[in-house]
Design a protein around this motif. Structure first.
Motif, short mmCIF file in Angstrom:
data_model
loop_
_atom_site.label_atom_id
_atom_site.label_comp_id
_atom_site.label_asym_id
_atom_site.label_seq_id
_atom_site.Cartn_x
_atom_site.Cartn_y
_atom_site.Cartn_z
N ILE A 161 -77.97 -4.17 54.21
CA ILE A 161 -78.16 -3.56 52.88
C ILE A 161 -77.61 -4.47 51.79
O ILE A 161 -78.27 -4.69 50.76
N PHE A 162 -76.41 -5.00 51.98
CA PHE A 162 -75.84 -5.86 50.96
C PHE A 162 -76.60 -7.18 50.85
O PHE A 162 -76.70 -7.76 49.77
N GLY A 163 -77.13 -7.67 51.97
CA GLY A 163 -77.96 -8.86 51.90
C GLY A 163 -79.19 -8.64 51.05
O GLY A 163 -79.54 -9.46 50.19
N LEU A 164 -79.85 -7.50 51.24
CA LEU A 164 -81.01 -7.16 50.42
C LEU A 164 -80.63 -7.00 48.96
O LEU A 164 -81.38 -7.38 48.06
N ALA A 165 -79.45 -6.42 48.71
CA ALA A 165 -78.98 -6.25 47.33
C ALA A 165 -78.83 -7.60 46.64
O ALA A 165 -79.17 -7.76 45.46
N MET A 166 -78.33 -8.59 47.38
CA MET A 166 -78.19 -9.93 46.79
C MET A 166 -79.55 -10.58 46.56
O MET A 166 -79.75 -11.27 45.55
N GLY A 180 -77.24 -12.76 54.86
CA GLY A 180 -76.74 -11.43 55.17
C GLY A 180 -77.83 -10.52 55.70
O GLY A 180 -77.60 -9.73 56.63
N THR A 181 -79.03 -10.64 55.13
CA THR A 181 -80.15 -9.80 55.57
C THR A 181 -80.53 -10.10 57.01
O THR A 181 -80.70 -9.18 57.83
#
Length: 220
Positions: A161-166, A180-181
Motif C-alpha cells: 500500500i505504501f509503495g503504491l502511495a509513493m 515497495g510495491t
C-alpha cells in the motif's frame, strides 16, 4: 513555555519515524538471522531445535521491531501530501497495526507455548515424552497456519500500500515506490496462496521479500 508550531511537530514526528524505521529494520534483520528456520522434517527435530534456543526472547524482540515499524509507517503516512497517496497512507498505517497485532498473537503460540512444550519434552522420559510429542505436533500444526497470514498482512500488505502511495504521489521517488510495491506484493501473494493451501509460490520465498522490504524501509 513556547507552543510548538505544526511544522515543528510534524518534523519531530518524521524524525521519530526515521529512528523507528532504522531501529526496527536493523533489529528485525538481526533477529531474523539469529532465529533461523525451524526444522520441518519431524516434530522431534523441531522440538529439539526450539529447546536449544531462547525462542520466546527472540520472538519478543521481533514483536517489538514490528511495533517500531508501525511508528515508522504512521510517520511516513503523515508526509504524503497528494489526495490518493494521503488516503493510501492512512490505509497502510491501519494495515500495519493489524499485521503487528496478528504477529503478536501468532508468536504467543509460536514462542512461549512452543518453547514450554519443547523444554518439557526434552526433560521428559517414557510415556510422558510421547504425550508431550503429540502436544508439540499440535502446536506446530497451529503455528504453521499462522505464518503465511503474518507474511501476507505484515510483510506484504502495508509495504504494498505504501509503495503504491509513493508511486501515485510526488513526495518520494517513483522507483522507491515501485520497489515497495513489488516487494510488498510478492510477500502478500506468497502469504495468501500458502494460507489458502495452494503452496505455490513456496512459503520459503518470503525470505527474499523480507530483505527487499527491509531494504525499502531503510532507504525510505
Amino acid at each position: 513555555m513556547a507552543i510548538a508550531s505544526d511544522e515543528e511537530r510534524h518534523n519531530a514526528l518524521l524524525r521519530m519515524g526515521a529512528v523507528c524505521a532504522v531501529a526496527g529494520t536493523l533489529g528485525y534483520l538481526a533477529l531474523f538471522v539469529v532465529h533461523g528456520d525451524l526444522p520441518d522434517e519431524t516434530a522431534e527435530s523441531a522440538l529439539s531445535w526450539v529447546a536449544d534456543r531462547p525462542f520466546s526472547l527472540l520472538h519478543m524482540g521481533i514483536i517489538l521491531c514490528s511495533l517500531l515499524w508501525v511508528g515508522a509507517f504512521i510517520a511516513l503516512g503523515s508526509s504524503l501530501t497528494g489526495a490518493a497517496s494521503w488516503a493510501l497512507g492512512r490505509l497502510g498505517s491501519a494495515a500495519a497495526v493489524i499485521g503487528a497485532t496478528l504477529l503478536a498473537v501468532h508468536y504467543r503460540i509460536d514462542g512461549p507455548a512452543l518453547e514450554e512444550v519443547a523444554d518439557a519434552w526434552a526433560a521428559a522420559e517414557g510415556a510422558r515424552r510421547a504425550e508431550l510429542l503429540k502436544d508439540g505436533e499440535l502446536v506446530l500444526l497451529m503455528t504453521g497456519g499462522g505464518l503465511p497470514l503474518y507474511v501476507a498482512l505484515l510483510l506484504g500488505l502495508p509495504f504494498l500500500i505504501f509503495g503504491l502511495a509513493m508511486v501515485l504521489g510526488s513526495d518520494y521517488p517513483s522507483w522507491l515506490g515501485w520497489l515497495g510495491t513489488v516487494a510488498g506484493a510478492g510477500a502478500f501473494i506468497v502469504g495468501v496462496t500458502n494460507f489458502s493451501g495452494l503452496e505455490f509460490p513456496p512459503i520459503e520465498l518470503f525470505v527474499l521479500f523480507v530483505f527487499l522490504v527491509d531494504l525499502w524501509m531503510l532507504i525510505t
